[in-house]
Structures are given as structure tokens and as C-alpha cells.
Design a protein around this motif. Structure first.
Motif, PDB file in Angstrom:
ATOM      1  N   ARG A 296       0.830  -1.210   0.000  1.00 40.57           N
ATOM      2  CA  ARG A 296       0.000   0.000   0.000  1.00 40.57           C
ATOM      3  C   ARG A 296       0.863   1.258   0.000  1.00 40.57           C
ATOM      4  NH1 ARG A 296      -4.022   0.613   4.643  1.00 40.57           N
ATOM      5  NH2 ARG A 296      -4.433   2.500   3.429  1.00 40.57           N
ATOM      6  N   ILE A 297       1.915   1.224   0.806  1.00 38.04           N
ATOM      7  CA  ILE A 297       2.809   2.380   0.878  1.00 38.04           C
ATOM      8  C   ILE A 297       3.465   2.622  -0.478  1.00 38.04           C
ATOM      9  CG2 ILE A 297       4.902   3.294   1.953  1.00 38.04           C
ATOM     10  CD1 ILE A 297       4.170   1.559   4.430  1.00 38.04           C
ATOM     11  N   ALA A 298       3.966   1.559  -1.096  1.00 33.00           N
ATOM     12  CA  ALA A 298       4.632   1.697  -2.391  1.00 33.00           C
ATOM     13  C   ALA A 298       3.680   2.241  -3.444  1.00 33.00           C
ATOM     14  CB  ALA A 298       5.203   0.350  -2.827  1.00 33.00           C
ATOM     15  N   ALA A 299       2.445   1.738  -3.447  1.00 30.51           N
ATOM     16  CA  ALA A 299       1.471   2.207  -4.429  1.00 30.51           C
ATOM     17  C   ALA A 299       1.104   3.664  -4.198  1.00 30.51           C
ATOM     18  CB  ALA A 299       0.222   1.332  -4.366  1.00 30.51           C
ATOM     19  N   ALA A 300       1.010   4.083  -2.940  1.00 30.84           N
ATOM     20  CA  ALA A 300       0.664   5.475  -2.639  1.00 30.84           C
ATOM     21  C   ALA A 300       1.809   6.423  -2.932  1.00 30.84           C
ATOM     22  CB  ALA A 300       0.250   5.597  -1.166  1.00 30.84           C
ATOM     23  N   PHE A 301       3.043   5.928  -2.815  1.00 32.21           N
ATOM     24  CA  PHE A 301       4.190   6.815  -2.968  1.00 32.21           C
ATOM     25  C   PHE A 301       4.640   6.970  -4.418  1.00 32.21           C
ATOM     26  CE2 PHE A 301       8.670   8.168  -2.013  1.00 32.21           C
ATOM     27  CZ  PHE A 301       8.316   9.345  -1.357  1.00 32.21           C
ATOM     28  N   HIS A 302       4.303   5.996  -5.263  1.00 37.74           N
ATOM     29  CA  HIS A 302       4.757   6.118  -6.659  1.00 37.74           C
ATOM     30  C   HIS A 302       4.247   7.385  -7.346  1.00 37.74           C
ATOM     31  CE1 HIS A 302       6.145   5.044 -10.626  1.00 37.74           C
ATOM     32  NE2 HIS A 302       4.949   5.382 -11.078  1.00 37.74           N
ATOM     33  N   PRO A 303       2.973   7.747  -7.213  1.00 37.56           N
ATOM     34  CA  PRO A 303       2.534   8.992  -7.867  1.00 37.56           C
ATOM     35  C   PRO A 303       3.294  10.222  -7.387  1.00 37.56           C
ATOM     36  CG  PRO A 303       0.638   7.673  -7.201  1.00 37.56           C
ATOM     37  CD  PRO A 303       1.847   7.034  -6.588  1.00 37.56           C
ATOM     38  N   VAL A 304       3.727  10.200  -6.130  1.00 36.86           N
ATOM     39  CA  VAL A 304       4.506  11.324  -5.607  1.00 36.86           C
ATOM     40  C   VAL A 304       5.832  11.415  -6.349  1.00 36.86           C
ATOM     41  CG1 VAL A 304       5.559  12.331  -3.550  1.00 36.86           C
ATOM     42  CG2 VAL A 304       3.413  11.060  -3.346  1.00 36.86           C
ATOM     43  N   GLN A 305       6.516  10.289  -6.455  1.00 37.73           N
ATOM     44  CA  GLN A 305       7.811  10.302  -7.138  1.00 37.73           C
ATOM     45  C   GLN A 305       7.654  10.602  -8.627  1.00 37.73           C
ATOM     46  OE1 GLN A 305       9.799   6.571  -5.820  1.00 37.73           O
ATOM     47  NE2 GLN A 305      11.029   7.933  -4.539  1.00 37.73           N
ATOM     48  N   ALA A 306       6.604  10.080  -9.237  1.00 32.18           N
ATOM     49  CA  ALA A 306       6.381  10.375 -10.654  1.00 32.18           C
ATOM     50  C   ALA A 306       6.115  11.863 -10.864  1.00 32.18           C
ATOM     51  CB  ALA A 306       5.214   9.539 -11.179  1.00 32.18           C
ATOM     52  N   HIS A 307       5.355  12.451  -9.951  1.00 33.51           N
ATOM     53  CA  HIS A 307       5.035  13.878 -10.041  1.00 33.51           C
ATOM     54  C   HIS A 307       6.294  14.740  -9.988  1.00 33.51           C
ATOM     55  CE1 HIS A 307       2.878  17.675  -9.207  1.00 33.51           C
ATOM     56  NE2 HIS A 307       3.818  17.876  -8.293  1.00 33.51           N
ATOM     57  N   PHE A 308       7.154  14.469  -9.007  1.00 36.77           N
ATOM     58  CA  PHE A 308       8.338  15.316  -8.845  1.00 36.77           C
ATOM     59  C   PHE A 308       9.456  14.945  -9.818  1.00 36.77           C
ATOM     60  CE2 PHE A 308       6.185  16.090  -4.776  1.00 36.77           C
ATOM     61  CZ  PHE A 308       6.168  17.481  -4.808  1.00 36.77           C
ATOM     62  N   ALA A 309       9.383  13.756 -10.421  1.00 36.69           N
ATOM     63  CA  ALA A 309      10.297  13.455 -11.518  1.00 36.69           C
ATOM     64  C   ALA A 309       9.972  14.318 -12.730  1.00 36.69           C
ATOM     65  CB  ALA A 309      10.223  11.979 -11.879  1.00 36.69           C
ATOM     66  N   ALA A 310       8.669  14.527 -12.961  1.00 41.21           N
ATOM     67  CA  ALA A 310       8.246  15.350 -14.085  1.00 41.21           C
ATOM     68  C   ALA A 310       8.411  16.838 -13.808  1.00 41.21           C
ATOM     69  CB  ALA A 310       6.783  15.040 -14.424  1.00 41.21           C
TER      70      ALA A 310
END
Length: 386
Positions: free
Chosen positions: A196-210
């Protein structure tokens, strides 16, 4: 493992009053100071019989701020040594420091009482209760090297409301007020919570990668050889294989770059104990002091350290990594996330060694036992991982 606590007591002026009678603390971890009794604020560690936590006989300096309930035993004079200023002492570890922080917090959130929970060289934390005893907010204070934490909370909270604690206010000397997050800390949680943590955190990392622009406000941990070489150099002769690992870093970092994953926001200590969940399914990621601008594999490696589930822990870990890799392949087509993770395995403990060395450079010597063993331990782990 038992922790036997002795409090060396001083008054509001810093004059030594004596020692309280030793007692057994509920928890073995040295930074945990809740339940030490009313009328005192623990300031800092003075000495410990063990070279590293947890457990053992531990002595703290504590300020009497009210009516002390126990016996105070006279001790040999310490003179001014206990309260003599130190350039690396955190403001909350000074006599009067906790009182000043609590006064600031209660001016922002009136009608609450502060209950000290934790204090050490990385933070001091108080729970703020309303008149019914219900927690409504938390006062957290951090040293200068974590001063970016309120900025990080605002940054992530603005893009992903509810995923981080709500920042009520921040002030001088590393102070911040956080709204109470419902639920419980998930220390020891298994693979399901980690997923659950990994799934919730991926959009955060994708957002700040972009959109990495806001990451200029947090420490830069993008891969460079020099910091790792510097932290390893004093131990190269005593840790077999370390020198070869450092010499290989340029080619390893080049190979990591070829995997195609972008640098982004890294939490830095993403494990279940830094996450709260509640019955409604809400997930709150806590403790952003270690966050950096760096490689996203660092967080999934930290998260999978203790992943367990039905069957083999390795199987649970591998499933978490496979799901993480699938998300990154969708975000960055053509990338090779699993190869990046494999190449980053020794880099993660190297990064931890560098962080612990930074702590040791910026804290006063009496608190070195918290971290002194961590640097060689993590460097040795990097060699094994390589």
C-alpha cells in the motif's frame, strides 16, 4: 532488553540539583522519554554504559520544570560542565529550550497540554492533548540539518493533500506544529502494508520526476562519487572490499543512469514505522527529515528491507519490487527498473553511512553513541550487497 534510566536534574537556571533514583523505562530505545514523570523535561543524553542502543544503563540531563515527584539524591559537584554551551547542541537540548518550544506551540494552539515523547539529536517530539486528553497536534523540533522538513511537508501536501501530516505552523529553531494524524504507526507491518505504501508513494515520485523544480528546497543526493569516497576513506583499510567498491562507483553510477529512471523526491526512511493507517483506510507518511533529491530506488530498497508475508519473505520482497518496476515502466517507457534496483543495492547502505557521518559531524559528543557504530556497519553492509 532493559533500559535503566538515571536523570541528572538541573533547575531552570541550570544549577545541578542531584540525581533521581534509577528506574526501568518501558521501552529500550534511548530516545523514547515518555512516562518519565511530570515536572521534568529531558534535555539530552549524558552517558550510556553500552556503546550503542538499545537498553543498558543510560543517564540523561533533565530540567525540573514543575514539582518533581521523586527523591533527588545529592551527587558530586559538576560545576558548569553540564550546562556549558556547545556549538552543536540543538536548541531543544538547552536548559529552557523545551519550555520555550512548548510556549510557542501553546500560543498557536491554546488550551492544550504538552507531553514529551522523544528527544535525541535528530528531533524532539511532544504530544499536545486537549482538556479531555485527546491528542490534537504534535510539536516537533529538529536540528539545523533537518530544517527543510516543514518545506517538504508543504511541498508534498500541496500536491497530494492528506498523504502527509498537516503542517499547522512552523517557527524558529526547527519548530513545527503538526495536526494529529489518526490511526497507528505500522512498525513491523508486513508485505500488504508495504504494498500500500509503495502504491501510494509512486505517484509522488512520478510527479516530482516530471516537475523537479520544487526539489531545489531539499538536500541534493543525486549520485556523485566524491561524498561516498570521503566517508569510506577512513575505513578502507579495515573493511575488506570497500576500496574496490568505491573505485567501481563511476562505472556503477553510469550503469544506473543507463537504466533510465529519473531523479526525484526520495523520502529517505520509507518503512512502515514511518506510516500511520486508520480504520477508514487513510495512509499518512510521516518523518520527512531525511528526504532528498535522488534516485527512487533508495525508497523501495528501504521499504522492502523488512517485507514479510505468507511464505518466503524473499517472495514478498520480490513481488513488491515487481509491482514497483511495473509502475515505473508505465511512467518511463523503456526504463529498466529492476536492473536499477540491483545496481543500487550497495549504494543504499553507502547513502546511509554518509547520512550517519553527517549526523556525527553535527551533534555534540555525548550523543555520538546513538550513531557511532552505524557508519562502519553500513559501509560493511555495502560491501556485502555489492
Amino acid at each position: 532488553m532493559k533500559r535503566i534510566v538515571t536523570l541528572m536534574l538541573v533547575d531552570r537556571s541550570g544549577e545541578v540539583l542531584g540525581e533521581a533514583s534509577p528506574f526501568e523505562a518501558e521501552l529500550p530505545w534511548w530516545q523514547e522519554v515518555s512516562g518519565f514523570g511530570p515536572g521534568v523535561q529531558v534535555l539530552r543524553l549524558l552517558r550510556a554504559e553500552r556503546p550503542a542502543p538499545p537498553g543498558g544503563r543510560v543517564t540523561y540531563l533533565a530540567e525540573v520544570t514543575g514539582s518533581f515527584p521523586g527523591q533527588i539524591n545529592p551527587v558530586s559537584p559538576y560545576g558548569e560542565s553540564l550546562v556549558k554551551p556547545h556549538p552543536q547542541r540543538a536548541p531543544y537540548a538547552e536548559v529552557g529550550g523545551p519550555t520555550a518550544s512548548i510556549d510557542w506551540a501553546t500560543s498557536v494552539v491554546p488550551g492544550v497540554t504538552a507531553h514529551q515523547q522523544r528527544t535525541w539529536n535528530l528531533s524532539a517530539i511532544w504530544r499536545l492533548n486537549d482538556p479531555t486528553g485527546r491528542p490534537v497536534a504534535w510539536l516537533k523540533q529538529v536540528p539545523n540539518f533537518f530544517a527543510h522538513e516543514p518545506y517538504a511537508l508543504r511541498m508534498v501536501g500541496a500536491a497530494f493533500p492528506g498523504l502527509v501530516p498537516s503542517l499547522i505552523a512552523d517557527g524558529d529553531n526547527g519548530r513545527m506544529l503538526l495536526a494529529h494524524a489518526p490511526g497507528e504507526d505500522r512498525y513491523g507491518a508486513g508485505a500488504e502494508v508495504c504494498a500500500r505504501i509503495a502504491a501510494a508513494f509512486h505517484p509522488v515520485q512520478a510527479h516530482f520526476a516530471a516537475d523537479p523544480g520544487p526539489l531545489a528546497g531539499i538536500p541534493d543526493a543525486r549520485l556523485k562519487v566524491e561524498p561516498y569516497a570521503e566517508v569510506a576513506e577512513p575505513f578502507s583499510a579495515s573493511i575488506p572490499g570497500l576500496e574496490a567498491l568505491i573505485e567501481d562507483l563511476p562505472s556503477r553510477f553510469a550503469a544506473i543512469a543507463e537504466c533510465g529512471l529519473p531523479d526525484t523526491l526520495v523520502h529517505g526512511d520509507l518503512h512502515p514505522g514511518n506510516v500511520r493507517t486508520d480504520d477508514a483506510g487513510r495512509l499518512t507518511i510521516m518523518d520527512w527529515g531525511d528526504c532528498t533529491f535522488g534516485h527512487p530506488a533508495l525508497d523501495i530498497l528501504r521499504l522492502t528491507d523488512g517485507a514479510t508475508g505468507e511464505g518466503s519473505p524473499l517472495a514478498a520482497r520480490d513481488q513488491l519490487l515487481a509491482d514497483w518496476a511495473t509502475r515505473w515502466k508505465q511512467t518511463v517507457p523503456g526504463s529498466d527498473p529492476l536492473r536499477a534496483v540491483s545496481l543500487m543495492r550497495p549504494v543504499a547502505p553507502l547513502r546511509a553511512a554518509l547520512l550517519y557521518a553527517t549526523f556525527l559531524e553535527n551533534i555534540e559528543p555525548t550523543e555520538h553513541p546513538y550513531h557511532a557504530a552505524d557508519v562502519p556497519d553500513r559501509l560493511s553492509a555495502a560491501v556485502v550487497a555489492a
